[in-house]
Motif scaffolding. Structure first.
Motif, PDB file in Angstrom:
ATOM      1  N   ALA A   9       0.824  -1.223   0.000  1.00 57.74           N
ATOM      2  CA  ALA A   9       0.000   0.000   0.000  1.00 57.74           C
ATOM      3  C   ALA A   9       0.856   1.270   0.000  1.00 57.74           C
ATOM      4  O   ALA A   9       0.356   2.361  -0.274  1.00 57.74           O
ATOM      5  CB  ALA A   9      -0.928  -0.005   1.208  1.00 57.74           C
ATOM      6  N   ASN A  10       2.154   1.128   0.310  1.00 59.36           N
ATOM      7  CA  ASN A  10       3.037   2.303   0.359  1.00 59.36           C
ATOM      8  C   ASN A  10       3.759   2.577  -0.963  1.00 59.36           C
ATOM      9  O   ASN A  10       4.572   3.495  -1.051  1.00 59.36           O
ATOM     10  CB  ASN A  10       4.112   2.096   1.433  1.00 59.36           C
ATOM     11  CG  ASN A  10       3.517   2.016   2.827  1.00 59.36           C
ATOM     12  OD1 ASN A  10       2.655   2.818   3.186  1.00 59.36           O
ATOM     13  ND2 ASN A  10       3.967   1.052   3.614  1.00 59.36           N
ATOM     14  N   ALA A  11       3.493   1.771  -1.989  1.00 57.68           N
ATOM     15  CA  ALA A  11       4.249   1.891  -3.240  1.00 57.68           C
ATOM     16  C   ALA A  11       3.696   2.997  -4.137  1.00 57.68           C
ATOM     17  O   ALA A  11       2.506   3.301  -4.115  1.00 57.68           O
ATOM     18  CB  ALA A  11       4.221   0.562  -3.988  1.00 57.68           C
ATOM     19  N   ASP A  12       4.607   3.595  -4.932  1.00 64.23           N
ATOM     20  CA  ASP A  12       4.180   4.543  -5.967  1.00 64.23           C
ATOM     21  C   ASP A  12       4.019   3.845  -7.309  1.00 64.23           C
ATOM     22  O   ASP A  12       3.233   4.270  -8.152  1.00 64.23           O
ATOM     23  CB  ASP A  12       5.227   5.648  -6.140  1.00 64.23           C
ATOM     24  CG  ASP A  12       5.432   6.443  -4.872  1.00 64.23           C
ATOM     25  OD1 ASP A  12       4.421   6.911  -4.313  1.00 64.23           O
ATOM     26  OD2 ASP A  12       6.579   6.568  -4.421  1.00 64.23           O
ATOM     27  N   VAL A  32      -2.707  -3.511  -3.179  1.00 66.49           N
ATOM     28  CA  VAL A  32      -2.447  -2.860  -4.472  1.00 66.49           C
ATOM     29  C   VAL A  32      -3.526  -1.798  -4.701  1.00 66.49           C
ATOM     30  O   VAL A  32      -3.240  -0.658  -5.079  1.00 66.49           O
ATOM     31  CB  VAL A  32      -2.458  -3.895  -5.624  1.00 66.49           C
ATOM     32  CG1 VAL A  32      -2.313  -3.203  -6.964  1.00 66.49           C
ATOM     33  CG2 VAL A  32      -1.371  -4.938  -5.413  1.00 66.49           C
ATOM     34  N   MET A  33      -4.772  -2.185  -4.447  1.00 66.56           N
ATOM     35  CA  MET A  33      -5.871  -1.233  -4.647  1.00 66.56           C
ATOM     36  C   MET A  33      -5.748  -0.055  -3.687  1.00 66.56           C
ATOM     37  O   MET A  33      -6.065   1.077  -4.037  1.00 66.56           O
ATOM     38  CB  MET A  33      -7.229  -1.935  -4.468  1.00 66.56           C
ATOM     39  CG  MET A  33      -7.581  -2.914  -5.560  1.00 66.56           C
ATOM     40  SD  MET A  33      -7.255  -2.326  -7.242  1.00 66.56           S
ATOM     41  CE  MET A  33      -8.251  -0.836  -7.296  1.00 66.56           C
ATOM     42  N   GLU A  34      -5.273  -0.338  -2.472  1.00 68.79           N
ATOM     43  CA  GLU A  34      -5.082   0.739  -1.502  1.00 68.79           C
ATOM     44  C   GLU A  34      -4.035   1.738  -2.022  1.00 68.79           C
ATOM     45  O   GLU A  34      -4.218   2.946  -1.927  1.00 68.79           O
ATOM     46  CB  GLU A  34      -4.622   0.154  -0.169  1.00 68.79           C
ATOM     47  CG  GLU A  34      -5.424   0.640   1.006  1.00 68.79           C
ATOM     48  CD  GLU A  34      -5.160  -0.180   2.247  1.00 68.79           C
ATOM     49  OE1 GLU A  34      -4.164   0.096   2.927  1.00 68.79           O
ATOM     50  OE2 GLU A  34      -5.948  -1.113   2.517  1.00 68.79           O
ATOM     51  N   ALA A  35      -2.944   1.194  -2.580  1.00 64.81           N
ATOM     52  CA  ALA A  35      -1.905   2.076  -3.135  1.00 64.81           C
ATOM     53  C   ALA A  35      -2.477   2.906  -4.272  1.00 64.81           C
ATOM     54  O   ALA A  35      -2.169   4.093  -4.421  1.00 64.81           O
ATOM     55  CB  ALA A  35      -0.718   1.248  -3.619  1.00 64.81           C
ATOM     56  N   LYS A  36      -3.318   2.287  -5.075  1.00 62.19           N
ATOM     57  CA  LYS A  36      -3.914   3.013  -6.203  1.00 62.19           C
ATOM     58  C   LYS A  36      -4.887   4.096  -5.712  1.00 62.19           C
ATOM     59  O   LYS A  36      -4.905   5.195  -6.238  1.00 62.19           O
ATOM     60  CB  LYS A  36      -4.645   2.041  -7.146  1.00 62.19           C
ATOM     61  CG  LYS A  36      -3.711   1.363  -8.149  1.00 62.19           C
ATOM     62  CD  LYS A  36      -4.390   0.228  -8.884  1.00 62.19           C
ATOM     63  CE  LYS A  36      -5.391   0.674  -9.941  1.00 62.19           C
ATOM     64  NZ  LYS A  36      -4.762   1.240 -11.143  1.00 62.19           N
ATOM     65  N   ARG A  37      -5.672   3.739  -4.697  1.00 59.87           N
ATOM     66  CA  ARG A  37      -6.665   4.697  -4.209  1.00 59.87           C
ATOM     67  C   ARG A  37      -6.038   5.789  -3.346  1.00 59.87           C
ATOM     68  O   ARG A  37      -6.398   6.945  -3.431  1.00 59.87           O
ATOM     69  CB  ARG A  37      -7.766   3.972  -3.420  1.00 59.87           C
ATOM     70  CG  ARG A  37      -8.739   3.190  -4.292  1.00 59.87           C
ATOM     71  CD  ARG A  37      -9.960   2.754  -3.498  1.00 59.87           C
ATOM     72  NE  ARG A  37      -9.580   1.858  -2.429  1.00 59.87           N
ATOM     73  CZ  ARG A  37      -9.831   0.543  -2.430  1.00 59.87           C
ATOM     74  NH1 ARG A  37     -10.480  -0.011  -3.419  1.00 59.87           N
ATOM     75  NH2 ARG A  37      -9.454  -0.208  -1.426  1.00 59.87           N
ATOM     76  N   LYS A  38      -5.072   5.395  -2.492  1.00 60.35           N
ATOM     77  CA  LYS A  38      -4.543   6.380  -1.542  1.00 60.35           C
ATOM     78  C   LYS A  38      -3.354   7.161  -2.069  1.00 60.35           C
ATOM     79  O   LYS A  38      -3.081   8.263  -1.615  1.00 60.35           O
ATOM     80  CB  LYS A  38      -4.171   5.687  -0.226  1.00 60.35           C
ATOM     81  CG  LYS A  38      -5.397   5.168   0.492  1.00 60.35           C
ATOM     82  CD  LYS A  38      -5.085   4.727   1.900  1.00 60.35           C
ATOM     83  CE  LYS A  38      -6.354   4.204   2.575  1.00 60.35           C
ATOM     84  NZ  LYS A  38      -6.062   3.254   3.630  1.00 60.35           N
ATOM     85  N   ARG A  39      -2.576   6.548  -2.968  1.00 59.50           N
ATOM     86  CA  ARG A  39      -1.354   7.218  -3.426  1.00 59.50           C
ATOM     87  C   ARG A  39      -1.350   7.480  -4.920  1.00 59.50           C
ATOM     88  O   ARG A  39      -0.348   7.906  -5.462  1.00 59.50           O
ATOM     89  CB  ARG A  39      -0.123   6.347  -3.110  1.00 59.50           C
ATOM     90  CG  ARG A  39       0.030   5.921  -1.681  1.00 59.50           C
ATOM     91  CD  ARG A  39       1.359   5.198  -1.501  1.00 59.50           C
ATOM     92  NE  ARG A  39       2.467   6.082  -1.845  1.00 59.50           N
ATOM     93  CZ  ARG A  39       3.013   6.950  -1.013  1.00 59.50           C
ATOM     94  NH1 ARG A  39       2.584   7.017   0.219  1.00 59.50           N
ATOM     95  NH2 ARG A  39       3.992   7.729  -1.402  1.00 59.50           N
ATOM     96  N   ASN A  40      -2.440   7.130  -5.593  1.00 56.31           N
ATOM     97  CA  ASN A  40      -2.476   7.207  -7.055  1.00 56.31           C
ATOM     98  C   ASN A  40      -1.337   6.411  -7.676  1.00 56.31           C
ATOM     99  O   ASN A  40      -0.743   6.810  -8.679  1.00 56.31           O
ATOM    100  CB  ASN A  40      -2.408   8.650  -7.539  1.00 56.31           C
ATOM    101  CG  ASN A  40      -3.749   9.346  -7.382  1.00 56.31           C
ATOM    102  OD1 ASN A  40      -4.793   8.752  -7.641  1.00 56.31           O
ATOM    103  ND2 ASN A  40      -3.720  10.584  -6.913  1.00 56.31           N
ATOM    104  N   ALA A  41      -1.031   5.276  -7.047  1.00 62.14           N
ATOM    105  CA  ALA A  41       0.060   4.431  -7.549  1.00 62.14           C
ATOM    106  C   ALA A  41      -0.274   3.913  -8.936  1.00 62.14           C
ATOM    107  O   ALA A  41      -1.433   3.728  -9.283  1.00 62.14           O
ATOM    108  CB  ALA A  41       0.283   3.256  -6.601  1.00 62.14           C
TER     109      ALA A  41
END
Lengths: 815, 292
Positions: A9-12, A32-41
């Motif tokens: 979840a911490n990845a860009d 993965v979805m968390e990274a996409k939702r929270k960081r626009n990964a």
């Protein structure tokens, strides 16, 4: 995983390649979805198919199965040529500044490294695959400008992998490669982090270890290893495959990834000298210098009171890998077991939680091999193909009948995962305790009881009747309260280990580190003098005097980075991110203050449990990779892998093309295929289509075909076929097709799809097809004998001995 | 009448007002299609919670989709649709079930008192003990959701787990979802969450992302975030669903005509019986699903 699930979840930037996490790790995919939702990964997916992960990806590139090294090498080249690498990180933490030995070379036209002997088809001399030494230490050039530095050699080596070459090998376009490369390498700035998620799509090749080496190189260049939101992350398949590997499941290791003693190691000293590395840099921590403590304590766990200083801790009891008649070490990895069995070298076989007939590779060879056994014991919770390999429909695969089989088969009903206590170690190395949910049905017994009862009976026979070399059986440390069914809690205590006698502090002997009988707390509580007992050094800290820490369930997350230090136990030492020293610069300041794994506060390293000496200042030069004698990550791998120090693209054993880089050595030159009548390879003329195998969300291996809900979700074996190929062959959606390889054929319904496209490899049009593995002969629904592994080849990676289940050749016909 | 302690808002074929007095917040389910991986955990959770039996050995119809369509014992289905747009392949996985319309066509069309109720929280629930199996709700539904079971002679659909919601739990599908694609809460909250996700998707390049909460049925209690909000049909959703004119007219201004026609019908049935005698038993087996 170097990192853990929650850390994704911490990845860009997330590269999913050689795995299909949305399909096969749906629960982990939430991060993965968390990274996409929270960081626009950004999620990039490179795969032979457009699959469930591709559907979620920001960018998808289709490549030919078996061409991954070329794609990754292209990324390495792109990163180096466009200067999209984290230079300071590379200098500080990798072996890029190390000088390579004179004499090392790579022949670009022939595709082989120095030391190749064309007559023996072998690397007879690998001595040049090493560092230039100054005295006992490796020579380095911190400017990385020396033409013999790893950095410069690497730059030259990978310069062949241009976007155009990658496109020609992989069957994608140069534009698609370049766009993916731009996205993937966008994590190179110090304040960015990118992760790689992979699974069996990388490990199921005849060049799988080098494939993961290539991925590690890329992540090191981008400065992503040891970083929050970074890492090279293997997504493990079965719930406890990680725990199994940690605890010596593979034939070449004992628990804790210590190499198994070999026939030549006749004394404990000889063995320890062979497996204990010597430091390659002056201050290097070289943590594995402690191997004697790990191994002696393990011998204490195996042989208890019989293991004493006087008898080298019963080292002579320990199994040693034998040499064959030719003086080479025997190989007892998975596919070799069945090769030995086929050649009549085995009398009996015990299999737990495995279904070799279905698992393959090459089911026919497995069926044929099992038929040569005198006895077979299968411990399982369902009747499955291996337990009934004698049935007419399975024997028909090898043109035999049940009466031809003399093997006596015992099917022992075993409890499943929910019917017994124990721990699961997940991909992120979190050992999590679970309690039994229900009692096993009928006469089913937990595995430990089956093993214990067999063992106790065997020991009784040895005691009564004697026998060759009875001591290791008679002296095995079977200390458990319930001898016939050891409690998993006691086994867990033993794996963690305890002090057999008082453990004194090494600096100040007046201080007691661990009192007699106390559970061990940390690695260096171990002693090599027999005063400690420990089943697996990696798990020290999992079961201390404070109790079973694998049972912890705190969701406290004070940093917000998802460490969850109070949840279960994370080996090693409850560390969540391995190599986390790399998350901070030369002064110990985090590269990205918002994502600090550890940082130097002037006195200590704080944050996650440091993968470093906690009080060693950043300039002391211990080396960020404390497990390696050079203290630096290996871009250039000295001597460890059999096919070379850099990863090179070789074609799969069966390929539609010659190697476009070096036709002379098209295929991995050190792979030695098996030679039995079953081990056939096909040619592109006869079998023009590239085929791959995979798994589905809806099923778990060959197991859920017994569950009505799973069967309902995916009821029948199918073959995914590109629309264009289906049109060529006149195949309509849902029609029966036959897939044939040099080994065998299977039939199933056609799933005609846009999700696999034809491709151009070199100048040739190539089609790919694929099918899932979950069907066979036994189970609910439609089980018509379409075992995927009837067609897969028994060719293996020469380092890991993983079979090439992915990227082989077939032909396709309407049935 | 429903055994539920949920407040009633509307009851099929009933003129008397509902006794609702409590203040009830409207609930909703949000399906963020951009986060759905099509794992089908929701499908199994739905069947297990509702004690719906799995069916072995369905004929293959060439898709990853579990069944071609909803069935009387399969109340929610992830639809898999693959197509190409602007040279880009799109594989949509969209959870499909009863939408729990604010203006429910099924309830309006239902002639049997109390067979369909709408709770004050927005859930539309079938009460099978009052269902006469006429199938009017099937015709009345603008989303083609209710399914008639030939074995029981009744109609079934998603209940939004009214039995769970009643005791303060989320629906089973929401609990099973691994990717947080599914959310449950008050409609007000979820519209906000949906809008926030839509603006994020727009930043990520999905210019037409939108919340699907169709006005033609006064909004729904199952709402979607669609990355391509201008093409709901690509997700298997109707573009502009409305309660059919026939149902609307029949139930409102022309209701008295219905009454007269009803009397006529009873008369006709009576004369038919006198003339031809009783009806013959018809075939009542479950048909296999049509392939898609």
């Amino acid at each position: 995983m170097t990192n853990g699930w929650t850390d994704i979840a911490n990845a860009d930037v997330i590269l999913a390649m050689g795995g299909n996490p949305a399909e096969n790790h749906p629960v982990g995919f939430r991060f993965v979805m968390e990274a996409k939702r929270k960081r626009n990964a950004k999620l990039i997916n490179v795969d032979p198919r457009f699959n469930r992960t591709s559907a979620m990806a920001d960018y998808h590139v289709q490549i030919r199965a078996g061409s991954d090294i070329a794609f990754l090498s292209g990324l390495v080249n792109y990163s180096l040529q466009t200067k999209r690498y984290h230079e300071e990180y590379v200098r500080l933490f990798t072996n890029a500044p190390f000088i390579v030995k004179d004499g090392y070379s790579f022949n670009e036209d022939e595709g082989v490294f120095s030391g190749w002997n064309e007559q023996t088809k072998n690397y007879d001399d690998k001595s040049t695959w090493n560092y230039e030494m100054e005295g006992e230490f490796a020579k380095i050039d911190m400017t990385m400008q020396d033409p013999r530095s790893v950095f410069q050699l690497m730059k030259k080596f990978y310069s062949r992998y241009t976007a155009e070459m990658v496109a020609r090998i992989c069957g994608c376009t140069a534009e698609a490669f370049t766009k993916a490369a731009e996205l993937i390498t966008s994590s190179f700035p110090p304040d960015k982090a990118g992760t790689i998620l992979y699974a069996l799509g990388w490990t199921h090749h005849s060049h799988s270890v080098q494939l993961i080496h290539a991925a590690a190189m890329l992540q090191l260049l981008l400065g992503n290893v040891g970083r929050i939101g970074g890492g090279v992350n293997a997504l493990r398949g079965h719930a406890n495959i990680q725990g199994g590997t940690d605890n010596g499941m593979a034939y070449h290791n004992v628990p804790g990834y210590i190499a198994i003693p070999k026939a030549a190691h006749q004394s404990l000293k000889e063995f320890l000298d062979a497996v204990t590395p010597k430091p390659l840099r002056p201050n290097s921590m070289n943590f594995l210098q402690n191997t004697d403590r790990f191994f002696v304590s393990q011998l204490k766990a195996f042989y208890g009171k019989s293991a004493a200083k006087e008898n080298e801790f019963a080292y002579n009891h320990h199994p040693k890998l034998p040499e064959n008649d030719a003086g080479k070490l025997e190989n007892w990895s998975w596919a070799f077991i069945f090769d030995h069995m086929f050649s009549g070298r085995m009398e009996g076989f015990i299999t737990f939680g495995m279904n070799p007939v279905a698992n393959g590779p090459h089911s026919k060879k497995v069926v044929s091999a099992l038929s040569k056994l005198k006895w077979l014991v299968v411990a399982e919770n369902f009747e499955m193909e291996t337990a009934v390999f004698w049935k007419p429909e399975i024997q028909a695969l090898i043109d035999k009948k049940p009466e031809d089989v003399q093997t006596e088969v015992f099917l022992l009903p075993a409890a499943n995962f929910a019917e017994k206590d124990g721990s699961f170690t997940n991909s992120g190395r979190w050992a999590q305790w679970k309690n039994k949910a229900v009692d096993p049905p009928g006469q089913a017994k937990p595995d430990q009881e089956i093993i214990a009862r067999i063992f106790l009976k065997v020991r009784e026979l040895y005691e009564k009747e004697g026998g060759k070399f009875a001591d290791p059986i008679k002296n095995l440390n079977w200390w458990y309260t319930n001898k016939t069914s050891p409690s998993m809690s006691e086994v867990a205590k033993e794996i963690n280990g305890w002090a057999v006698s008082e453990v004194a502090n090494e600096k100040d002997p007046k201080i007691t580190d661990v009192k007699t009988g106390g559970q061990l707390n940390k690695f260096l509580d171990l002693r090599a003098d027999g005063s400690t007992l420990c089943g697996n050094w990696l798990y020290i800290g999992s079961y201390t005097d404070a109790g079973n820490l694998m049972q912890r369930r705190s969701t406290d997350d004070p940093t917000g980075l998802g460490f969850y230090h109070g949840w279960a136990f994370n080996w090693p030492a409850n560390r969540r991110v391995m190599y986390n020293r790399c998350s901070a610069d030369g002064q110990g300041k985090p590269w990205d203050p918002k994502r600090s794994a550890i940082a130097w506060n002037g006195e200590r390293w704080v944050g996650d449990v440091p993968d470093y000496k906690v009080d060693s200042p950043p300039d002391a030069g211990l080396g960020a990779f404390i497990m390696l004698p050079e203290g630096a990550a290996r871009l250039f791998v000295p001597g460890q892998f059999v096919e070379g120090p850099f990863s090179e693209h070789y074609e799969p054993a069966e390929s539609p093309t010659v190697n476009l880089l070096h036709p002379k050595h098209s295929f991995n030159p050190v792979v030695k295929p098996f030679k039995t009548e079953w081990d056939k390879l096909g040619t592109a003329e006869e079998f023009p289509i590239v085929c791959t195998t995979y798994r589905l969300t809806e099923h778990f291996h060959y197991w859920t075909k017994n569950n009505a809900y799973n069967v309902q979700l995916q009821s029948e074996f199918f073959v995914e076929i590109p629309e264009e190929l289906a049109a060529d062959k006149g195949i309509k959606n849902g029609e029966m097709v036959t897939v044939t390889s040099a080994r065998g054929h299977i039939q199933g319904k056609a799933m005609v799809t846009k999700r696999i496209k034809p491709m151009t490899v070199g100048d040739k049009k190539v089609y790919q097809i694929g099918f899932p593995i979950h069907w066979g002969f036994i189970g609910r629904g439609s089980q018509t004998g379409s075992l995927a592994n009837l067609v897969t080849p028994s060719v293996l990676d020469p380092n890991s001995f993983a079979p090439e289940y992915k990227g082989f050749l077939v032909k396709l016909e309407k049935a | 009448m429903p055994t539920s302690s949920l407040e009633l808002k509307a009851i099929s074929a009933t003129r008397s007002p509902t006794p609702a007095i409590k203040q009830t917040k409207e609930v909703a389910k949000l399906i963020d299609v951009s986060s759905c991986i099509g794992c089908k955990a929701c499908e199994v959770a739905c069947q297990e919670w509702n004690d719906l039996q799995a069916s072995d050995g369905r004929p293959f119809f060439g898709s990853y989709q579990t069944l071609p369509d909803l069935e009387a014992n399969f109340w929610q289905l992830i639809k898999f649709n693959e197509f190409e747009r602007d040279g880009k392949l799109i594989w949509n996985m969209t959870k499909f079930q009863c939408m729990h319309c604010e203006d429910p066509g099924c309830l309006k069309a239902c002639p049997s008192p109390g067979a369909i109720v709408q709770y004050a929280n927005g859930i539309v629930d079938f009460q099978q003990e009052n269902c006469i199996g006429c199938g009017y709700c099937v015709t009345g539904c603008p989303f083609d959701v209710p399914r008639f079971s030939k074995s029981t002679g009744k109609v079934y659909k998603c209940t939004l787990c009214s039995d769970r919601v009643e005791v303060g739990l989320e629906p089973a599908c929401i609990k099973a979802c691994p990717t947080n694609c599914l959310h449950f809460g008050t409609k007000e909250q979820l519209v906000q969450i949906g809008k926030a996700r839509v603006s994020q998707l727009k930043e990520q390049g999905y210019q037409q992302a939108d919340v699907y909460d169709p006005a033609g049925v006064d909004g729904t209690h199952v709402i979607y975030v669609l990355p391509h909000g201008d093409h709901p049909e690509e997700y298997g959703l109707p573009v502009n669903p409305t309660v059919s004119l026939a149902v609307a007219i029949w139930k409102q201004p022309l209701k008295w005509v219905g009454g007269v026609l009803m009397l006529g019908g009873v008369f006709a049935a009576f004369t038919h019986y006198i003339r031809y005698g009783r009806k013959h038993e018809i075939e009542a087996d479950e048909a296999p699903p049509a392939s898609a």
